[in-house]
Structure formats: structure tokens, C-alpha cells
Scaffold this motif. Structure first.
Motif, PDB file in Angstrom:
ATOM      1  N   UNK A 193       0.835  -1.200   0.000  1.00  0.00           N
ATOM      2  CA  UNK A 193       0.000   0.000   0.000  1.00  0.00           C
ATOM      3  C   UNK A 193       0.871   1.252   0.000  1.00  0.00           C
ATOM      4  N   UNK A 194       0.349   2.304  -0.636  1.00  0.00           N
ATOM      5  CA  UNK A 194       0.959   3.620  -0.582  1.00  0.00           C
ATOM      6  C   UNK A 194       0.288   4.446   0.503  1.00  0.00           C
ATOM      7  N   UNK A 195       0.853   5.606   0.818  1.00  0.00           N
ATOM      8  CA  UNK A 195       0.301   6.443   1.878  1.00  0.00           C
ATOM      9  C   UNK A 195       0.209   7.898   1.421  1.00  0.00           C
ATOM     10  N   UNK A 196      -0.807   8.584   1.926  1.00  0.00           N
ATOM     11  CA  UNK A 196      -0.974  10.019   1.713  1.00  0.00           C
ATOM     12  C   UNK A 196      -0.444  10.719   2.960  1.00  0.00           C
ATOM     13  N   UNK A 197       0.477  11.658   2.774  1.00  0.00           N
ATOM     14  CA  UNK A 197       1.215  12.236   3.895  1.00  0.00           C
ATOM     15  C   UNK A 197       0.931  13.732   4.029  1.00  0.00           C
ATOM     16  N   UNK A 198       0.672  14.146   5.257  1.00  0.00           N
ATOM     17  CA  UNK A 198       0.550  15.559   5.614  1.00  0.00           C
ATOM     18  C   UNK A 198       1.273  15.755   6.954  1.00  0.00           C
ATOM     19  N   UNK A 199       1.204  16.965   7.490  1.00  0.00           N
ATOM     20  CA  UNK A 199       1.803  17.199   8.807  1.00  0.00           C
ATOM     21  C   UNK A 199       1.129  18.382   9.474  1.00  0.00           C
ATOM     22  N   UNK A 200       1.329  18.478  10.773  1.00  0.00           N
ATOM     23  CA  UNK A 200       0.974  19.707  11.470  1.00  0.00           C
ATOM     24  C   UNK A 200       2.049  20.747  11.141  1.00  0.00           C
ATOM     25  N   UNK A 201       1.801  22.026  11.385  1.00  0.00           N
ATOM     26  CA  UNK A 201       2.844  23.032  11.116  1.00  0.00           C
ATOM     27  C   UNK A 201       4.123  22.741  11.890  1.00  0.00           C
ATOM     28  N   UNK A 248       4.076  20.051   2.455  1.00  0.00           N
ATOM     29  CA  UNK A 248       3.048  19.962   1.427  1.00  0.00           C
ATOM     30  C   UNK A 248       2.591  18.508   1.273  1.00  0.00           C
ATOM     31  N   UNK A 249       1.283  18.337   1.153  1.00  0.00           N
ATOM     32  CA  UNK A 249       0.719  16.994   1.056  1.00  0.00           C
ATOM     33  C   UNK A 249       1.297  16.256  -0.156  1.00  0.00           C
ATOM     34  N   UNK A 250       1.649  14.977   0.061  1.00  0.00           N
ATOM     35  CA  UNK A 250       2.179  14.176  -1.042  1.00  0.00           C
ATOM     36  C   UNK A 250       1.791  12.714  -0.857  1.00  0.00           C
ATOM     37  N   UNK A 251       1.968  11.951  -1.934  1.00  0.00           N
ATOM     38  CA  UNK A 251       1.670  10.513  -1.917  1.00  0.00           C
ATOM     39  C   UNK A 251       2.971   9.746  -2.070  1.00  0.00           C
ATOM     40  N   UNK A 252       3.170   8.749  -1.196  1.00  0.00           N
ATOM     41  CA  UNK A 252       4.388   7.950  -1.239  1.00  0.00           C
ATOM     42  C   UNK A 252       4.048   6.509  -1.598  1.00  0.00           C
ATOM     43  N   UNK A 253       4.640   6.024  -2.693  1.00  0.00           N
ATOM     44  CA  UNK A 253       4.388   4.664  -3.140  1.00  0.00           C
ATOM     45  C   UNK A 253       4.931   3.644  -2.139  1.00  0.00           C
ATOM     46  N   UNK A 254       4.467   2.416  -2.288  1.00  0.00           N
ATOM     47  CA  UNK A 254       4.909   1.344  -1.387  1.00  0.00           C
ATOM     48  C   UNK A 254       6.411   1.099  -1.559  1.00  0.00           C
ATOM     49  N   UNK A 270      13.939  25.050  19.629  1.00  0.00           N
ATOM     50  CA  UNK A 270      13.283  23.733  19.601  1.00  0.00           C
ATOM     51  C   UNK A 270      12.389  23.638  18.371  1.00  0.00           C
ATOM     52  N   UNK A 271      12.390  22.469  17.780  1.00  0.00           N
ATOM     53  CA  UNK A 271      11.556  22.194  16.609  1.00  0.00           C
ATOM     54  C   UNK A 271      10.552  21.113  16.985  1.00  0.00           C
ATOM     55  N   UNK A 272       9.295  21.348  16.664  1.00  0.00           N
ATOM     56  CA  UNK A 272       8.236  20.419  17.078  1.00  0.00           C
ATOM     57  C   UNK A 272       7.175  20.339  15.985  1.00  0.00           C
ATOM     58  N   UNK A 273       6.788  19.115  15.619  1.00  0.00           N
ATOM     59  CA  UNK A 273       5.697  18.907  14.662  1.00  0.00           C
ATOM     60  C   UNK A 273       5.304  17.429  14.650  1.00  0.00           C
ATOM     61  N   UNK A 274       4.244  17.115  13.920  1.00  0.00           N
ATOM     62  CA  UNK A 274       3.764  15.733  13.807  1.00  0.00           C
ATOM     63  C   UNK A 274       3.496  15.392  12.346  1.00  0.00           C
ATOM     64  N   UNK A 275       4.008  14.263  11.904  1.00  0.00           N
ATOM     65  CA  UNK A 275       3.759  13.764  10.543  1.00  0.00           C
ATOM     66  C   UNK A 275       2.578  12.812  10.595  1.00  0.00           C
ATOM     67  N   UNK A 276       1.654  12.981   9.656  1.00  0.00           N
ATOM     68  CA  UNK A 276       0.464  12.136   9.599  1.00  0.00           C
ATOM     69  C   UNK A 276       0.383  11.454   8.238  1.00  0.00           C
ATOM     70  N   UNK A 277       0.143  10.155   8.251  1.00  0.00           N
ATOM     71  CA  UNK A 277       0.042   9.384   7.004  1.00  0.00           C
ATOM     72  C   UNK A 277      -1.193   8.500   7.064  1.00  0.00           C
ATOM     73  N   UNK A 278      -1.858   8.369   5.926  1.00  0.00           N
ATOM     74  CA  UNK A 278      -3.043   7.511   5.832  1.00  0.00           C
ATOM     75  C   UNK A 278      -2.915   6.614   4.611  1.00  0.00           C
ATOM     76  N   UNK A 279      -3.231   5.333   4.798  1.00  0.00           N
ATOM     77  CA  UNK A 279      -3.173   4.356   3.701  1.00  0.00           C
ATOM     78  C   UNK A 279      -4.576   3.905   3.352  1.00  0.00           C
ATOM     79  N   UNK A 280      -4.799   3.557   2.086  1.00  0.00           N
ATOM     80  CA  UNK A 280      -6.046   2.960   1.632  1.00  0.00           C
ATOM     81  C   UNK A 280      -5.711   1.557   1.142  1.00  0.00           C
ATOM     82  N   UNK A 281      -5.819   0.581   2.063  1.00  0.00           N
ATOM     83  CA  UNK A 281      -5.368  -0.774   1.772  1.00  0.00           C
ATOM     84  C   UNK A 281      -6.378  -1.519   0.919  1.00  0.00           C
TER      85      UNK A 281
END
Length: 238
Positions: A122-130, A146-152, A190-201
Motif C-alpha cells: 500500500x501507498x500512503x498520503x502524507x501531511x503534517x501539522x505546522x 506539502x501533502x504528497x503521496x508515497x508509493x509502497x 526547539x523544533x516540534x511537529x507531527x507527521x500524519x500518514x493515511x493508507x487505503x489498503x
């Protein structure tokens, strides 16, 4: 006359016997039909077979979806911070929006990170908090992936620009040593953020989500402007 009567009686008796035989045959046929109806009534109706098929298919599909969900949860994406470079870091006297005099910071920096999708199917769609760069718990610059799609089974390097313009420091500016608008000593950030990824299996039925919190201790060295500073040993991942 006697013979005619005898013949008539004989024919009448034969007719009656024929009728009785036909009635017996009809009764036997009707009885067999009733037996067949009873036997069919005691069996399983066809609609029950259809209902069983639907329920079985639903259970099998649910079980298969749970297997895919469990397998995907074990294939979490990997985030690795690479470097940060400061292109601008200026300090100047100024006033905030209420007219209070304070030191103000303007800066421009670039953060690079590597995102790797470990999923085998599966691939994933990736975004993040600021991405938030802070000095003494005051945000001095922000940026967004910037939102992007990452292949498997693939990876990429992502560059994010963090910008802050005339950010008031209030009391925090006391610890910031500067000369002619430039810092003369290293500045801890200090640098702080969160990466979020969602897959459509499985279409949009199985949608595992992945979160990775990143926190880094960064030192801005005025002698290393425009030079990438490694973050390999400066970050924690939760």
C-alpha cells in the motif's frame, strides 16, 4: 328381459368398480403430493440459503479486512530528520501590536527530512501539522509539509521552509545577545511537529492511520549561516 337386466347390472357394476379404482388412484396421487409437500416443508427454504451466503460473505470479508489492517499496522512509515540550515536570523528593536517595546526576530530556515514508506502492498498520503521553531517557548518561525503521496516500499527527501517575520520576544529577548541586528552567540531553539500518514489498503474500507511526533533541539550558530546542521542525534520520535 332377464338377460337384459343381467347385462345392465353387470355393466353398472363394472362402471362402479372403475369409478372406485379411479378414486383410489386419485387418493393415492393426492396423498403422495401431501407427503411431498410435508417433506419440502420440513427442509430448508431457499431464502435461508441466500441469507446464509450473505452472512458468510460478510463474515469472511470482515475477517480478511482485519487481517489486512493488522498487517498494515506493523508496516509503519519511518521519519528521519536530516538537517536544518539558517538562511537569515535578524534581531531588531521594535514594538508589538499593543505598542510595548520589545526585541523582535525575523528568520528564514530550511528543514530537511526523509520519509520512508515501509508498506509492501500500500501507498500512503502524507501531511503534517505546522513545523514550529521556538525560542524560549515563543514561536519564531513556522512551515508546513506539502501533502504528497508515497508509493509502497519507497522514500523521499522533503524540504520545508520555516519563516518568521518581526516576531516579538518580550522578556525572552533579554537572553538573546546581538550586535547590529545579528546574534553574536549560539541560540538554542526547539523544533516540534507531527507527521500524519493515511493508507487505503482495501479501497476505502481499510484505512490505517500513522502518526509520528518529532521534537528536536536545535542550535543556531551565527558562524554557520547557510550551512546545513545535522539533526541526526538531536531529535526524538514518538
Amino acid at each position: 328381459m332377464g338377460q337384459e337386466a343381467t347385462v345392465g347390472d353387470t355393466n353398472h357394476n363394472r362402471h362402479r368398480k372403475g369409478d372406485k379404482q379411479q378414486w383410489k388412484e386419485f387418493d393415492a396421487i393426492e396423498e403422495e403430493g401431501l407427503l411431498d409437500d410435508d417433506a419440502y416443508g420440513k427442509g430448508v427454504p431457499r431464502r435461508c440459503y441466500f441469507l446464509a451466503f450473505v452472512v458468510g460473505f460478510f463474515l469472511l470479508f470482515t475477517f480478511f479486512s482485519l487481517i489486512l489492517w493488522g498487517a498494515s499496522r506493523n508496516q509503519k512509515p519511518v521519519v528521519t530528520m536530516k538537517s536544518i540550515s539558517f538562511n537569515e536570523f535578524g534581531v531588531q528593536a521594535g514594538m508589538d501590536f499593543s505598542g510595548v517595546a520589545t526585541e523582535m526576530v525575523s528568520m528564514n530556515s530550511t528543514v530537511k527530512l526523509r520519509f520512508r514508506n515501509t508498506g509492501t502492498f500500500f501507498g500512503v498520503h502524507v501531511t503534517s501539522t505546522p513545523l514550529v521553531l521556538a525560542f524560549s517557548e515563543l514561536t519564531v518561525a513556522t512551515g508546513t509539509v506539502k501533502k504528497f503521496y508515497q508509493r509502497r516500499k519507497s522514500q523521499r527527501t522533503v524540504a520545508v521552509t520555516l519563516i518568521g517575520s518581526k516576531i516579538p520576544l518580550y522578556g525572552g529577548g533579554v537572553d538573546l545577545l546581538s550586535k547590529e541586528g545579528k546574534p553574536i552567540a549560539p541560540v538554542s531553539l526547539t523544533l516540534d511537529f507531527m507527521v500524519r500518514a493515511r493508507a487505503y489498503v482495501l479501497g476505502r474500507v481499510v484505512k490505517p492511520k500513522f502518526y509520528k511526533r518529532v521534537q528536536c533541539n536545535v542550535v543556531m550558530d551565527p558562524k554557520k549561516m547557510n550551512v546545513p546542521i545535522s539533526l541526526k542525534k538531536s531529535c526524538t520520535y514518538v
